[in-house]
Design a protein around this motif. Structure first.
Motif, PDB file in Angstrom:
ATOM      1  N   GLY A 173      16.828  78.972  -6.444  1.00 33.98           N
ATOM      2  CA  GLY A 173      15.459  79.384  -6.765  1.00 33.98           C
ATOM      3  C   GLY A 173      14.423  78.460  -6.161  1.00 33.98           C
ATOM      4  O   GLY A 173      13.403  78.920  -5.628  1.00 33.98           O
ATOM      5  N   TYR A 174      14.677  77.159  -6.224  1.00 34.23           N
ATOM      6  CA  TYR A 174      13.732  76.208  -5.645  1.00 34.23           C
ATOM      7  C   TYR A 174      13.645  76.366  -4.128  1.00 34.23           C
ATOM      8  O   TYR A 174      12.548  76.315  -3.553  1.00 34.23           O
ATOM      9  CB  TYR A 174      14.138  74.781  -5.985  1.00 34.23           C
ATOM     10  CG  TYR A 174      13.815  74.348  -7.396  1.00 34.23           C
ATOM     11  CD1 TYR A 174      12.633  74.730  -8.018  1.00 34.23           C
ATOM     12  CD2 TYR A 174      14.684  73.531  -8.114  1.00 34.23           C
ATOM     13  CE1 TYR A 174      12.331  74.325  -9.314  1.00 34.23           C
ATOM     14  CE2 TYR A 174      14.397  73.113  -9.409  1.00 34.23           C
ATOM     15  CZ  TYR A 174      13.216  73.524  -9.999  1.00 34.23           C
ATOM     16  OH  TYR A 174      12.921  73.123 -11.276  1.00 34.23           O
ATOM     17  N   LEU A 175      14.779  76.543  -3.489  1.00 36.69           N
ATOM     18  CA  LEU A 175      14.772  76.692  -2.031  1.00 36.69           C
ATOM     19  C   LEU A 175      14.042  77.962  -1.610  1.00 36.69           C
ATOM     20  O   LEU A 175      13.291  77.960  -0.627  1.00 36.69           O
ATOM     21  CB  LEU A 175      16.199  76.683  -1.495  1.00 36.69           C
ATOM     22  CG  LEU A 175      16.911  75.324  -1.547  1.00 36.69           C
ATOM     23  CD1 LEU A 175      18.396  75.484  -1.260  1.00 36.69           C
ATOM     24  CD2 LEU A 175      16.279  74.338  -0.564  1.00 36.69           C
ATOM     25  N   ASP A 176      14.252  79.054  -2.344  1.00 34.64           N
ATOM     26  CA  ASP A 176      13.521  80.288  -2.042  1.00 34.64           C
ATOM     27  C   ASP A 176      12.027  80.094  -2.242  1.00 34.64           C
ATOM     28  O   ASP A 176      11.207  80.556  -1.433  1.00 34.64           O
ATOM     29  CB  ASP A 176      14.017  81.427  -2.934  1.00 34.64           C
ATOM     30  CG  ASP A 176      15.398  81.930  -2.543  1.00 34.64           C
ATOM     31  OD1 ASP A 176      15.861  81.596  -1.433  1.00 34.64           O
ATOM     32  OD2 ASP A 176      16.023  82.650  -3.363  1.00 34.64           O
ATOM     33  N   ALA A 177      11.655  79.406  -3.319  1.00 35.09           N
ATOM     34  CA  ALA A 177      10.236  79.182  -3.588  1.00 35.09           C
ATOM     35  C   ALA A 177       9.611  78.287  -2.514  1.00 35.09           C
ATOM     36  O   ALA A 177       8.473  78.522  -2.087  1.00 35.09           O
ATOM     37  CB  ALA A 177      10.051  78.566  -4.967  1.00 35.09           C
ATOM     38  N   LEU A 178      10.329  77.272  -2.093  1.00 33.48           N
ATOM     39  CA  LEU A 178       9.811  76.399  -1.039  1.00 33.48           C
ATOM     40  C   LEU A 178       9.617  77.159   0.268  1.00 33.48           C
ATOM     41  O   LEU A 178       8.629  76.949   0.980  1.00 33.48           O
ATOM     42  CB  LEU A 178      10.752  75.212  -0.829  1.00 33.48           C
ATOM     43  CG  LEU A 178      10.653  74.104  -1.875  1.00 33.48           C
ATOM     44  CD1 LEU A 178      11.864  73.180  -1.808  1.00 33.48           C
ATOM     45  CD2 LEU A 178       9.368  73.302  -1.689  1.00 33.48           C
ATOM     46  N   ALA A 179      10.553  78.051   0.567  1.00 32.88           N
ATOM     47  CA  ALA A 179      10.396  78.872   1.766  1.00 32.88           C
ATOM     48  C   ALA A 179       9.166  79.766   1.644  1.00 32.88           C
ATOM     49  O   ALA A 179       8.446  80.004   2.621  1.00 32.88           O
ATOM     50  CB  ALA A 179      11.646  79.715   1.994  1.00 32.88           C
ATOM     51  N   GLY A 180       8.898  80.236   0.428  1.00 31.24           N
ATOM     52  CA  GLY A 180       7.757  81.119   0.223  1.00 31.24           C
ATOM     53  C   GLY A 180       6.411  80.444   0.384  1.00 31.24           C
ATOM     54  O   GLY A 180       5.439  81.077   0.809  1.00 31.24           O
ATOM     55  N   VAL A 181       6.326  79.156   0.046  1.00 30.87           N
ATOM     56  CA  VAL A 181       5.039  78.453   0.141  1.00 30.87           C
ATOM     57  C   VAL A 181       4.914  77.599   1.389  1.00 30.87           C
ATOM     58  O   VAL A 181       3.863  76.992   1.621  1.00 30.87           O
ATOM     59  CB  VAL A 181       4.804  77.553  -1.104  1.00 30.87           C
ATOM     60  CG1 VAL A 181       4.836  78.380  -2.372  1.00 30.87           C
ATOM     61  CG2 VAL A 181       5.819  76.414  -1.173  1.00 30.87           C
ATOM     62  N   GLN A 182       5.957  77.553   2.194  1.00 30.42           N
ATOM     63  CA  GLN A 182       5.948  76.679   3.368  1.00 30.42           C
ATOM     64  C   GLN A 182       4.741  76.974   4.258  1.00 30.42           C
ATOM     65  O   GLN A 182       4.437  78.122   4.583  1.00 30.42           O
ATOM     66  CB  GLN A 182       7.231  76.847   4.169  1.00 30.42           C
ATOM     67  CG  GLN A 182       7.358  75.875   5.340  1.00 30.42           C
ATOM     68  CD  GLN A 182       8.718  75.968   6.013  1.00 30.42           C
ATOM     69  OE1 GLN A 182       9.478  76.889   5.764  1.00 30.42           O
ATOM     70  NE2 GLN A 182       9.021  75.008   6.863  1.00 30.42           N
ATOM     71  N   GLY A 183       4.035  75.925   4.642  1.00 27.75           N
ATOM     72  CA  GLY A 183       2.884  76.066   5.528  1.00 27.75           C
ATOM     73  C   GLY A 183       1.663  76.670   4.881  1.00 27.75           C
ATOM     74  O   GLY A 183       0.743  77.107   5.581  1.00 27.75           O
ATOM     75  N   CYS A 184       1.603  76.667   3.549  1.00 29.88           N
ATOM     76  CA  CYS A 184       0.480  77.296   2.847  1.00 29.88           C
ATOM     77  C   CYS A 184      -0.169  76.331   1.866  1.00 29.88           C
ATOM     78  O   CYS A 184       0.398  75.298   1.519  1.00 29.88           O
ATOM     79  CB  CYS A 184       0.957  78.534   2.062  1.00 29.88           C
ATOM     80  SG  CYS A 184       1.587  79.888   3.086  1.00 29.88           S
ATOM     81  N   ALA A 185      -1.347  76.708   1.424  1.00 27.32           N
ATOM     82  CA  ALA A 185      -2.045  76.012   0.341  1.00 27.32           C
ATOM     83  C   ALA A 185      -2.643  77.063  -0.573  1.00 27.32           C
ATOM     84  O   ALA A 185      -2.874  78.208  -0.180  1.00 27.32           O
ATOM     85  CB  ALA A 185      -3.135  75.099   0.886  1.00 27.32           C
ATOM     86  N   GLU A 186      -2.881  76.671  -1.807  1.00 25.02           N
ATOM     87  CA  GLU A 186      -3.493  77.591  -2.768  1.00 25.02           C
ATOM     88  C   GLU A 186      -5.004  77.446  -2.750  1.00 25.02           C
ATOM     89  O   GLU A 186      -5.537  76.336  -2.678  1.00 25.02           O
ATOM     90  CB  GLU A 186      -2.966  77.312  -4.179  1.00 25.02           C
ATOM     91  CG  GLU A 186      -3.593  78.194  -5.252  1.00 25.02           C
ATOM     92  CD  GLU A 186      -2.943  78.034  -6.614  1.00 25.02           C
ATOM     93  OE1 GLU A 186      -3.619  78.331  -7.623  1.00 25.02           O
ATOM     94  OE2 GLU A 186      -1.767  77.614  -6.679  1.00 25.02           O
ATOM     95  N   TYR A 187      -5.680  78.580  -2.797  1.00 29.00           N
ATOM     96  CA  TYR A 187      -7.123  78.628  -3.015  1.00 29.00           C
ATOM     97  C   TYR A 187      -7.381  79.456  -4.268  1.00 29.00           C
ATOM     98  O   TYR A 187      -6.724  80.476  -4.489  1.00 29.00           O
ATOM     99  CB  TYR A 187      -7.846  79.266  -1.827  1.00 29.00           C
ATOM    100  CG  TYR A 187      -8.013  78.342  -0.648  1.00 29.00           C
ATOM    101  CD1 TYR A 187      -9.202  77.642  -0.444  1.00 29.00           C
ATOM    102  CD2 TYR A 187      -6.979  78.167   0.274  1.00 29.00           C
ATOM    103  CE1 TYR A 187      -9.351  76.788   0.641  1.00 29.00           C
ATOM    104  CE2 TYR A 187      -7.125  77.310   1.354  1.00 29.00           C
ATOM    105  CZ  TYR A 187      -8.311  76.627   1.535  1.00 29.00           C
ATOM    106  OH  TYR A 187      -8.454  75.775   2.609  1.00 29.00           O
ATOM    107  N   ASN A 188      -8.337  79.009  -5.067  1.00 29.61           N
ATOM    108  CA  ASN A 188      -8.693  79.739  -6.278  1.00 29.61           C
ATOM    109  C   ASN A 188     -10.126  80.244  -6.172  1.00 29.61           C
ATOM    110  O   ASN A 188     -11.026  79.505  -5.791  1.00 29.61           O
ATOM    111  CB  ASN A 188      -8.544  78.850  -7.514  1.00 29.61           C
ATOM    112  CG  ASN A 188      -8.930  79.567  -8.788  1.00 29.61           C
ATOM    113  OD1 ASN A 188     -10.017  79.377  -9.307  1.00 29.61           O
ATOM    114  ND2 ASN A 188      -8.037  80.401  -9.297  1.00 29.61           N
TER     115      ASN A 188
END
Length: 238
Positions: free
Chosen positions: A97-112
């Motif tokens: 689960g952690y590896l999948d999540a890391l792949a999902g956010v790779q190269g990104c940042a959150e904006y609110n």
């Protein structure tokens, strides 16, 4: 000794943590724990952690340092584990689960993005666009004391506010979501009608910021937006 956990990263993350001190009164060194392909960023902690300004700043400094090299999975402030072995065990048990999540956010940042309606502009727009609301308002201002008039006007205005807020929320999502890898709609608080988190690729931040700037120019709508970011992707941790 208990450990405070800041984030989970891939083992290949450089974790350049030199010079950083962790949360807690003793300002402990920040270190890492490895398990398979994963790495946890931690520090020792000897007592319950409360959200003091210095500790919140220390927590954020660690995440900012990590974000400079590669996007981690950030943990919310205050997460602790009994010891190092417990942290390694959790990494092992949740590795996929952690590896999948890391792949999902790779190269990104959150904006609110939060948004609210300017009450004056909103009310004027409703009175201009609704003959019934305008008529009720004129009757009340003229001195009509029928108690049904303000009740009907209040119900009409409330329904129109809800409709316009819903439309404005949909417009914001429609404009910004295509520029993000993913987005989450949080429950709004206070006077806000939108609380939107977007996972934006770092190489697409310029286009995203331009789109948001374009939205803020539409002042006649009475919608006021507030943008926060770039942030660690708190909203996208499983």
């Amino acid at each position: 000794m208990a450990v405070y956990v800041y984030a989970v990263t891939r083992r290949e993350h450089p974790c350049r943590l030199g010079g950083l001190t962790g949360v807690g009164p003793d300002a402990p060194a920040v270190r890492t724990l490895d398990s398979g392909e994963l790495r946890a960023v931690v520090s020792d902690v000897g007592e319950a952690i409360r959200p003091k300004r210095r500790d919140i700043a220390a927590h954020q400094a660690v995440l900012d340092r990590l974000m400079a090299d590669e996007t981690p999975l950030p943990l919310q402030f205050g997460y602790t584990a009994p010891d190092d072995e417990t942290v390694r065990q959790v990494l092992a048990e949740r590795a996929d689960g952690y590896l999948d999540a890391l792949a999902g956010v790779q190269g990104c940042a959150e904006y609110n993005v939060k948004a609210r309606q300017d009450e004056g502009v909103l009310l004027r727009g409703i009175l201009e666009d609704s003959p019934r609301a305008s008529g009720l308002n004129e009757e009340i201002l003229a001195g009509d004391t029928d108690p049904r008039l303000p009740l009907e006007l209040g119900q009409l205005v409330a329904a129109e506010v809800d409709r316009r807020s819903s439309n404005a929320s949909a417009d914001l999502i429609r404009a910004l979501a295509p520029l993000a890898r993913a987005y989450v709609v949080h429950p709004p608080t206070g006077e806000d009608f939108v609380n939107l988190s977007l996972l934006v690729p770092r190489d697409g931040e310029g286009a995203f910021l331009d789109a948001h700037t374009g939205l803020t120019r539409e002042v006649d709508t009475g919608v006021r937006t507030r943008l926060t970011g770039p942030l660690p992707p708190y909203s996208f941790v499983p």
